[in-house]
Design a protein around this motif. Structure first.
Motif, PDB file in Angstrom:
ATOM      1  N   UNK A   5       0.831  -1.202   0.000  1.00  0.00           N
ATOM      2  CA  UNK A   5       0.000   0.000   0.000  1.00  0.00           C
ATOM      3  C   UNK A   5       0.870   1.257   0.000  1.00  0.00           C
ATOM      4  N   UNK A   6       1.917   1.248   0.815  1.00  0.00           N
ATOM      5  CA  UNK A   6       2.828   2.394   0.853  1.00  0.00           C
ATOM      6  C   UNK A   6       3.511   2.581  -0.502  1.00  0.00           C
ATOM      7  N   UNK A   7       3.884   1.483  -1.134  1.00  0.00           N
ATOM      8  CA  UNK A   7       4.583   1.571  -2.417  1.00  0.00           C
ATOM      9  C   UNK A   7       3.674   2.093  -3.514  1.00  0.00           C
ATOM     10  N   UNK A   8       2.488   1.491  -3.634  1.00  0.00           N
ATOM     11  CA  UNK A   8       1.601   1.851  -4.740  1.00  0.00           C
ATOM     12  C   UNK A   8       0.831   3.143  -4.505  1.00  0.00           C
ATOM     13  N   UNK A   9       0.347   3.354  -3.300  1.00  0.00           N
ATOM     14  CA  UNK A   9      -0.492   4.524  -3.049  1.00  0.00           C
ATOM     15  C   UNK A   9       0.288   5.764  -2.636  1.00  0.00           C
ATOM     16  N   UNK A  10       1.310   5.582  -1.802  1.00  0.00           N
ATOM     17  CA  UNK A  10       2.072   6.730  -1.326  1.00  0.00           C
ATOM     18  C   UNK A  10       3.290   7.009  -2.201  1.00  0.00           C
ATOM     19  N   UNK A  11       3.635   6.057  -3.049  1.00  0.00           N
ATOM     20  CA  UNK A  11       4.749   6.258  -3.970  1.00  0.00           C
ATOM     21  C   UNK A  11       6.111   6.215  -3.305  1.00  0.00           C
ATOM     22  N   UNK A  12       6.232   5.522  -2.198  1.00  0.00           N
ATOM     23  CA  UNK A  12       7.505   5.423  -1.492  1.00  0.00           C
ATOM     24  C   UNK A  12       8.314   4.293  -2.130  1.00  0.00           C
ATOM     25  N   UNK A  13       9.287   4.672  -2.931  1.00  0.00           N
ATOM     26  CA  UNK A  13      10.047   3.695  -3.713  1.00  0.00           C
ATOM     27  C   UNK A  13      10.882   2.762  -2.841  1.00  0.00           C
ATOM     28  N   UNK A  14      11.373   3.238  -1.719  1.00  0.00           N
ATOM     29  CA  UNK A  14      12.237   2.424  -0.867  1.00  0.00           C
ATOM     30  C   UNK A  14      11.505   1.197  -0.316  1.00  0.00           C
TER      31      UNK A  14
END
Length: 58
Positions: free
Chosen positions: A19-28
């Motif tokens: 969810x953090x990767x896809x929705x918030x765009x946090x690449x790490x």
């Protein structure tokens, strides 16, 4: 059934990172998602082998 329970736990743990990767765009976080997916794949393969073994011994 123990390994199946581990899959459920692993999916739940990866879900937050995904969810953090896809929705918030946090690449790490993508690295953790990829590792979790690899772990899922390996565990699923173990279960498949177990099922095949049990099926063939009957």
């Amino acid at each position: 059934m123990e390994k199946y329970a581990k899959i459920s736990e692993l999916v739940a743990s990866v879900e937050a990172d995904a969810e953090k990767f896809y929705n918030a765009g946090i690449a790490a976080v993508g690295t953790r998602v990829r590792k979790g997916m690899q772990d899922l794949k390996n565990l699923a393969q173990e279960i498949r082998a177990e099922v095949t073994e049990k099926k063939n011994t009957k």
